[in-house]
Design a protein around this motif. Structure first.
Motif: not given
Length: 205
Positions: A31-38, A85-95, A103-111
């Motif tokens: 979900a968090l890396t859906s916009s990333m290339q392989r 984690l609750l903040l992350v879960a809300l982002d996943l639920l709302t899309g 923040s979703a395509t760079g290194v920040n998601v990995a951190l």
């Protein structure tokens, strides 16, 4: 190797596997890396595991000193991790986690939130600290604990490294469904962490 060391290693490994849950990280990772290339997804998996490994080892070695120095209790740390984690879960639920932003395509998601608090969360940190507390702290015991931690992180990397295969099988529609389910599960985990922290606080009053 003595039976005590074998028990320590197996217990530490199984405890961390259950808490960090390599198979369970796959839907959230997708979900968090859906916009990333392989290639980006593989890089994110590697970075997330390295960040989690660094955090876990740091707290294994110096966790008790850090908590004592900052006057931070374990329940307080657990509650803060649950809120993140609750903040992350809300982002996943709302899309929102699927939007192609820096923040979703760079290194920040990995951190954050992958490396911590998703992988190296309060439960995993406390479990690694307790493994040290329950050992005799001999060089052999330290070595066994470190090997167990490394093996768990190897499992985490393999689970996320091959998440792309799952993505190709599920297609975009399937990933969207998995994302929503992951959001609900992650929200439940977050609420449980906060509830456990509140109960622990209440017992100290």
């Amino acid at each position: 190797m003595s039976p005590e060391l074998v028990t320590l290693g197996v217990t530490t490994f199984l405890t961390l596997v259950v808490i960090m849950d390599p198979p369970g990280t796959v839907p959230v990772f997708l979900a968090l890396t859906s916009s990333m290339q392989r290639a980006q997804r593989i890089s994110a998996a590697r970075q997330a595991v390295l960040v989690a490994l660094g955090v876990i080892i740091a707290f294994t070695l110096f966790g008790r000193l850090i908590f004592d120095f900052l006057h931070v209790s374990v329940p307080a740390f657990q509650a803060s991790g649950g809120l993140l984690l609750l903040l992350v879960a809300l982002d996943l639920l709302t899309g929102k986690a699927e939007d192609p932003s820096p923040s979703a395509t760079g290194v920040n998601v990995a951190l954050v939130p992958l490396g911590t608090p998703l992988l190296a969360g309060p439960g995993a940190i406390v479990a690694s600290m307790l493994a040290v507390e329950n050992s005799d702290r001999s060089p052999a015991a330290w070595a066994v604990i470190m090997v167990a931690i490394l093996l768990v992180h190897a499992c985490l990397y393999l689970a996320m490294r091959f998440a792309g295969i799952i993505h190709r099988i599920l297609k975009d529609g399937g990933v969207t469904v998995v994302t929503r389910l992951a959001g609900m599960l992650l929200a439940a985990i977050a609420v449980q962490l906060i509830a456990d922290a509140v109960i622990a606080f209440a017992r100290t009053v």
